[in-house]
Design an enzyme around this catalytic site. Sequence first.
Site, PDB file in Angstrom:
ATOM      1  N   ASP A  58       0.831  -1.199   0.000  1.00  9.35           N
ATOM      2  CA  ASP A  58       0.000   0.000   0.000  1.00  9.35           C
ATOM      3  C   ASP A  58       0.871   1.257   0.000  1.00  9.35           C
ATOM      4  O   ASP A  58       0.595   2.223  -0.728  1.00  9.35           O
ATOM      5  CB  ASP A  58      -0.927  -0.010   1.220  1.00  9.35           C
ATOM      6  CG  ASP A  58      -1.767   1.243   1.318  1.00  9.35           C
ATOM      7  OD1 ASP A  58      -2.617   1.461   0.436  1.00  9.35           O
ATOM      8  OD2 ASP A  58      -1.565   2.017   2.273  1.00  9.35           O
ATOM      9  N   GLU A 129      -2.131  -5.320  -3.707  1.00  2.85           N
ATOM     10  CA  GLU A 129      -1.227  -4.525  -2.874  1.00  2.85           C
ATOM     11  C   GLU A 129      -0.139  -5.411  -2.276  1.00  2.85           C
ATOM     12  O   GLU A 129       1.029  -5.013  -2.198  1.00  2.85           O
ATOM     13  CB  GLU A 129      -2.017  -3.814  -1.769  1.00  2.85           C
ATOM     14  CG  GLU A 129      -2.915  -2.704  -2.298  1.00  2.85           C
ATOM     15  CD  GLU A 129      -3.740  -2.062  -1.200  1.00  2.85           C
ATOM     16  OE1 GLU A 129      -3.828  -2.648  -0.093  1.00  2.85           O
ATOM     17  OE2 GLU A 129      -4.295  -0.975  -1.439  1.00  2.85           O
TER      18      GLU A 129
END
Length: 244
Positions: A58, A129
């Site tokens: 992320d 992610e």
Amino acid sequence: MSKKDNGSPGVSPELLAECEAVLGYEFRDKDLLYRCLTHASAAKTRLESNERLEFLGDAVLGLTICETLFTRFPANAEGELTRIKSVVVSRASCATLARRMGLEKYLVLGRGISAHGRLPSSVIAAAIEAIIGGIYVDGGFDKAHAIVQRLFMDDILSAAQLESGINYKSILQQSVQRQQGATPGYRVIDEKGPDHSKCFKVAAVVKDQEFPGAWGPSKKSAEQRAAENALCVMEGAEPPHTAE
């Protein structure tokens, strides 16, 4: 979607290799890739799932998108860059990209979550992610940066074309469905430029009517412009985007 139960393997070496081909990146550490694909529901402990890699990915995704926007759009103010970033890195956008790539096929899931059919967006968005985090660990920032740019560039350009957040494709679809009971389509009329920097000319098509085409730096952005052209023509106005 692969299931894992009682320690049985969830993804074969062949599927891992296929996943690498989809990503355009070959992991040196195959166990790391396997962990990127392993949801907490299929792991013995949360530390053996992809959650920590998701946390890292992320951050890598956010930094790469910010750097890309800063460099590619030097005339855009901070507020506009923030708007584009929020669209591109949203959970919905990440899930849409992951589904488009077919990543569901490679995920390792517990029987409980895999038995419910379509995966929640949160699960598949977290996987992409985690994969970005895994590429960062396996190959370094430059490799992860390059993969993110390649995978997300269409979404970046598309979001940048949505001036003031207006989605002309959505507006056109709603208008055409309401008035004609049809769904608009899009046809690539022409393209130009090298493979790494192509531009596309796209026209919106409703039933048998083709509207004036528009050029864009990606198919998605050209479709947005083509949709705006179609809306203007339908309203008796001049199309704002010329085809040349």
